[in-house]
Write a protein that holds these residues in place. Structure first.
Motif, mmCIF file in Angstrom:
data_model
loop_
_atom_site.group_PDB
_atom_site.id
_atom_site.type_symbol
_atom_site.label_atom_id
_atom_site.label_comp_id
_atom_site.label_asym_id
_atom_site.label_seq_id
_atom_site.Cartn_x
_atom_site.Cartn_y
_atom_site.Cartn_z
ATOM 1 N N MET A 178 38.397 29.576 45.435
ATOM 2 C CA MET A 178 39.664 30.314 45.380
ATOM 3 C C MET A 178 39.595 31.506 46.319
ATOM 4 O O MET A 178 38.537 32.116 46.459
ATOM 5 N N HIS A 179 40.747 31.863 46.904
ATOM 6 C CA HIS A 179 40.780 33.003 47.822
ATOM 7 C C HIS A 179 41.524 34.187 47.222
ATOM 8 O O HIS A 179 41.909 35.101 47.946
ATOM 9 N N GLN A 180 41.743 34.171 45.915
ATOM 10 C CA GLN A 180 42.338 35.321 45.242
ATOM 11 C C GLN A 180 41.533 35.616 43.985
ATOM 12 O O GLN A 180 41.228 34.711 43.214
ATOM 13 N N GLU A 181 41.242 36.877 43.796
ATOM 14 C CA GLU A 181 40.534 37.287 42.587
ATOM 15 C C GLU A 181 41.448 37.162 41.377
ATOM 16 O O GLU A 181 42.658 37.344 41.464
ATOM 17 N N LEU A 182 40.875 36.850 40.226
ATOM 18 C CA LEU A 182 41.650 36.736 38.996
ATOM 19 C C LEU A 182 41.736 38.081 38.307
ATOM 20 O O LEU A 182 40.748 38.811 38.232
ATOM 21 N N GLU A 183 42.945 38.406 37.783
ATOM 22 C CA GLU A 183 43.080 39.675 37.077
ATOM 23 C C GLU A 183 42.849 39.509 35.583
ATOM 24 O O GLU A 183 42.568 40.479 34.887
ATOM 25 N N PHE A 184 42.971 38.274 35.076
ATOM 26 C CA PHE A 184 42.723 38.019 33.661
ATOM 27 C C PHE A 184 42.521 36.522 33.493
ATOM 28 O O PHE A 184 43.043 35.731 34.271
ATOM 29 N N ILE A 190 34.701 28.091 28.742
ATOM 30 C CA ILE A 190 34.209 29.114 29.666
ATOM 31 C C ILE A 190 32.819 29.545 29.224
ATOM 32 O O ILE A 190 32.625 29.993 28.099
ATOM 33 N N SER A 191 31.846 29.406 30.103
ATOM 34 C CA SER A 191 30.484 29.806 29.748
ATOM 35 C C SER A 191 30.101 31.143 30.370
ATOM 36 O O SER A 191 29.231 31.849 29.837
ATOM 37 N N GLN A 192 30.750 31.515 31.490
ATOM 38 C CA GLN A 192 30.403 32.782 32.128
ATOM 39 C C GLN A 192 31.480 33.160 33.144
ATOM 40 O O GLN A 192 32.046 32.301 33.808
ATOM 41 N N TRP A 193 31.745 34.464 33.238
ATOM 42 C CA TRP A 193 32.685 34.969 34.232
ATOM 43 C C TRP A 193 32.137 36.262 34.794
ATOM 44 O O TRP A 193 31.936 37.231 34.072
ATOM 45 N N ARG A 194 31.889 36.258 36.092
ATOM 46 C CA ARG A 194 31.500 37.469 36.815
ATOM 47 C C ARG A 194 32.678 37.861 37.705
ATOM 48 O O ARG A 194 32.965 37.177 38.694
ATOM 49 N N THR A 195 33.352 38.935 37.334
ATOM 50 C CA THR A 195 34.575 39.342 38.010
ATOM 51 C C THR A 195 34.374 39.458 39.519
ATOM 52 O O THR A 195 33.428 40.094 39.981
ATOM 53 N N GLY A 196 35.267 38.828 40.259
ATOM 54 C CA GLY A 196 35.209 38.883 41.713
ATOM 55 C C GLY A 196 34.183 37.961 42.321
ATOM 56 O O GLY A 196 34.079 37.882 43.553
ATOM 57 N N GLU A 197 33.410 37.225 41.487
ATOM 58 C CA GLU A 197 32.358 36.345 42.009
ATOM 59 C C GLU A 197 32.588 34.888 41.633
ATOM 60 O O GLU A 197 32.837 34.051 42.487
ATOM 61 N N ILE A 208 34.396 27.936 39.467
ATOM 62 C CA ILE A 208 35.385 28.501 40.380
ATOM 63 C C ILE A 208 34.710 29.637 41.121
ATOM 64 O O ILE A 208 34.284 30.626 40.516
ATOM 65 N N GLN A 209 34.576 29.471 42.427
ATOM 66 C CA GLN A 209 33.926 30.460 43.276
ATOM 67 C C GLN A 209 34.998 31.289 43.978
ATOM 68 O O GLN A 209 35.934 30.738 44.577
ATOM 69 N N ILE A 210 34.917 32.606 43.884
ATOM 70 C CA ILE A 210 35.912 33.495 44.476
ATOM 71 C C ILE A 210 35.470 33.911 45.883
ATOM 72 O O ILE A 210 34.341 34.377 46.079
ATOM 73 N N TYR A 211 36.361 33.738 46.850
ATOM 74 C CA TYR A 211 36.110 34.139 48.233
ATOM 75 C C TYR A 211 37.031 35.304 48.599
ATOM 76 O O TYR A 211 38.153 35.384 48.092
ATOM 77 N N PRO A 212 36.592 36.200 49.481
ATOM 78 C CA PRO A 212 37.371 37.414 49.773
ATOM 79 C C PRO A 212 38.629 37.164 50.598
ATOM 80 O O PRO A 212 39.492 38.029 50.664
ATOM 81 N N SER A 213 38.732 35.995 51.233
ATOM 82 C CA SER A 213 39.894 35.715 52.074
ATOM 83 C C SER A 213 40.027 34.213 52.251
ATOM 84 O O SER A 213 39.104 33.436 51.956
ATOM 85 N N HIS A 254 55.417 48.167 52.322
ATOM 86 C CA HIS A 254 55.408 46.756 51.911
ATOM 87 C C HIS A 254 54.005 46.375 51.465
ATOM 88 O O HIS A 254 53.027 46.630 52.157
ATOM 89 N N LYS A 255 53.928 45.747 50.279
ATOM 90 C CA LYS A 255 52.640 45.321 49.730
ATOM 91 C C LYS A 255 52.638 43.813 49.496
ATOM 92 O O LYS A 255 53.623 43.236 49.040
ATOM 93 N N THR A 256 51.495 43.196 49.797
ATOM 94 C CA THR A 256 51.226 41.832 49.381
ATOM 95 C C THR A 256 49.714 41.698 49.244
ATOM 96 O O THR A 256 48.981 42.679 49.373
ATOM 97 N N THR A 257 49.242 40.477 48.979
ATOM 98 C CA THR A 257 47.816 40.281 48.692
ATOM 99 C C THR A 257 46.970 40.390 49.954
ATOM 100 O O THR A 257 47.256 39.748 50.963
ATOM 101 N N VAL A 258 45.928 41.169 49.878
ATOM 102 C CA VAL A 258 45.006 41.323 50.996
ATOM 103 C C VAL A 258 44.154 40.064 51.132
ATOM 104 O O VAL A 258 43.860 39.378 50.151
ATOM 105 N N GLY A 259 43.789 39.709 52.356
ATOM 106 C CA GLY A 259 42.889 38.583 52.578
ATOM 107 C C GLY A 259 43.565 37.242 52.758
ATOM 108 O O GLY A 259 42.900 36.226 52.921
ATOM 109 N N ASN A 260 44.913 37.209 52.734
ATOM 110 C CA ASN A 260 45.655 35.977 52.955
ATOM 111 C C ASN A 260 46.246 36.050 54.363
ATOM 112 O O ASN A 260 47.239 36.732 54.595
#
Length: 541
Positions: A36-42, A199-206, A228-233, A375-381
């Motif tokens: 995934m290229h977007q971090e999860l907020e919850f 869900i066995s483990q969640w490391r925020t942003g990782e 699910i592996q989080i990528y910065p962009s 103007h704001k939108t998601t960074v890294g897209n």
């Protein structure tokens, strides 16, 4: 965490084992990695509206109903969909009875019962809990649970969209064990469900790690483990795709399709699906936050200054349509609504008439104020960033300054309680994608005045901060209208009013696009349920 770098899955298993992140059984398990290229907020359906967060949550959390491959409602916890024919809906439409599936258990082994459904409703309606929305649930007057496998929802008046409620259920014993501070509990952050994976483990942003649930009622998933592996962009994710470090890439922007097609001879394929969604730029309707946009003629001038077809042709390789509506691509989209025509001369003339005169640096001014906004939108897209730059230039061509101030996904899409920019209205113009998650047109919570989030209404889910009593009346009427054609006409009329108010610049509607390695079998996309609708059927060869 690099799931396939430095020797692939074996290295991953050894690395995680060395640091005590997973048990030794994981070393021999089949693992599918989703990038995934977007971090999860919850990671909980009841606390999020973010598309990626909802998808990740739905791997574990399920509700009363689900969807089949043809977008028909089917039973999940419920044995069947209530109807007049099977006695599940009362003659006056004010009572809906669900018969629950026997033998379904939570991931901790506790049986799922009607008490859990009622406890979930009470949790959602409890003002102490900062859930993402109470819309629809607030129309229920009471819930009866005559036995462990029967739930009766009682409404004061018919609510046409009752199937959208309880798309996630929370265990009663978890709610009771973590109250009164439920929102801040780990149990809500990484919830227990009865879906195909736990869900066995969640490391925020990782990363997020899931394990197959042996007792899933449809049968144990065919893969043992999912990460699910989080990528910065998006660029970082696409590099991982090319290196075969991920099996599945989530929601790839259409602008990357040519790049992916070059990888087809390496066993990487595109999987696409149509969807009911649209990318848009929203002008904050709260005059205290964005006073410029209180002027309707100025809003319309901005519409005419943006060449949406150019965006589709140049940045999406023609793989999208110009968008016009919140119900884009669905049977409830008003077919008579035209997109605002690109006409920079008209835009300039409208701004001239409003008294905005071209000043220093080519930016218009009026009474000492520059025609400038953030103007704001998601960074890294990269696609969103390129669209921003193009729109920024198109607006500058007519003397309007748009200042880019992009933010992390988690910061933008968080709830009021989490300080989300959209929820709290901390933006002037914002860019995001929003669509329908189910085959039902009920999205009134995005428009109703009563749904605007505030300190005293933290569960409000209206990000436009828009209030129009005429739209409220139409949406309230369609919610209790049982005749499908009459309901559609009410929605068409509401769209016409919203279109004329011009607070939202709908840009484009692109298909859902994923990349999948050829080793992953049975992976398909669903226009509403995304990738989470059949993960129990995936096979890794």
């Amino acid at each position: 965490m690099n799931p396939r770098g430095y020797g692939g899955k074996l290295f991953l298993g050894l690395l995680l084992f060395t640091f005590g992140l997973v048990n030794t059984a994981a070393l021999a398990q089949d693992t599918v990695i989703v990038g995934m290229h977007q971090e999860l907020e919850f990671l909980n359906v009841i606390y999020t509206q973010g598309g990626n967060s909802l998808s990740a949550s739905k791997l574990a959390q399920r509700g009363l109903l689900f969807l089949d491959e043809d977008s028909n409602w089917i039973g999940e916890l419920a044995t069947e969909v209530p109807s007049l024919a099977n006695g599940g809906i009362s003659e006056d439409g004010t009572a809906v009875t669900y018969n629950l599936r026997e033998g379904v258990t939570w991931h901790d082994g506790t049986p799922v019962t009607s008490a859990d459904v009622k406890a979930t409703w009470e949790m959602i309606m409890n003002p102490a809990n900062a859930v993402v929305t109470r819309f629809g649930y607030d129309r229920i007057t009471s819930i009866d649970t005559p036995d462990d496998l029967t739930v009766v929802l009682n409404f004061e008046e018919p609510f046409t969209s009752w199937p959208i409620l309880f798309d996630a259920i929370v265990p009663q014993h978890v709610i009771e064990a973590n109250s009164p501070d439920l929102d801040r509990s780990e149990a809500m952050r990484t919830p227990i469900g009865f879906g195909p994976f736990r869900i066995s483990q969640w490391r925020t942003g990782e990363f997020i790690e899931y394990e197959a649930f042996d007792d899933y009622w449809r049968g144990r998933p065919k893969i043992d483990r999912l990460v699910i592996q989080i990528y910065p962009s998006v660029d970082a994710l696409m590099q991982a795709v090319a290196a075969k470090e991920v099996d599945i890439a989530w929601s790839v922007p259409a602008s990357y399709v040519p790049q992916v097609r070059e990888l087809e001879d390496q066993g990487i394929r595109l999987v696409t699906a149509s969807r009911a969604t649209a990318e848009r730029y929203v002008m904050n309707a709260d005059a205290s936050k964005a006073p410029l946009f209180a002027d309707k003629q100025l809003r319309k001038a901005l519409h005419h200054a943006i060449d949406k077809q150019l965006i589709v042709d140049e940045l999406l390789y023609g793989l999208a349509d110009v968008a016009v509506s919140e119900w884009q691509g669905s049977p409830w989209q008003n077919p008579d609504l035209p997109a605002y025509e690109y006409d920079p001369e008209r835009a300039s003339a409208m701004l001239d008439d409003l008294g905005w005169v071209v000043g220093a640096g080519g930016i218009r001014e009026k009474d000492g104020q520059r025609l400038s906004f953030g103007h704001k939108t998601t960074v890294g897209n990269l696609l969103r960033e390129n669209v921003q730059l193009l729109v920024q230039q198109l607006l500058r061509d007519v003397g309007v300054e748009m200042i880019i101030d992009n933010q992390r996904t988690a910061d933008l899409f968080g709830t009021w309680h989490q300080g989300g920019h959209w929820s709290q209205g901390n933006y002037e113009m914002g860019g995001w994608s929003h669509g329908l998650r189910v085959p039902d047109p009920e999205i009134s919570n995005r428009f109703l005045c009563s749904e605007i989030a505030s300190e005293t209404n933290q569960a409000g889910s209206q990000w436009f901060r828009y209030c129009n009593p005429d739209i409220d009346a139409l949406l309230e009427e369609q919610a209790v209208t049982l005749d499908a054609d009459a309901r559609k006409q009410l929605l068409f009329e509401a769209q016409e009013i919203f279109h004329d108010d011009a607070y939202v610049i709908y840009l484009y509607a692109a298909p859902l696009i994923y990349t999948v390695r050829e080793e992953v079998r049975n992976f398909t996309l669903h226009r509403f349920a995304n990738f989470y609708w059949n993960p129990h059927e995936w096979v890794l060869e």
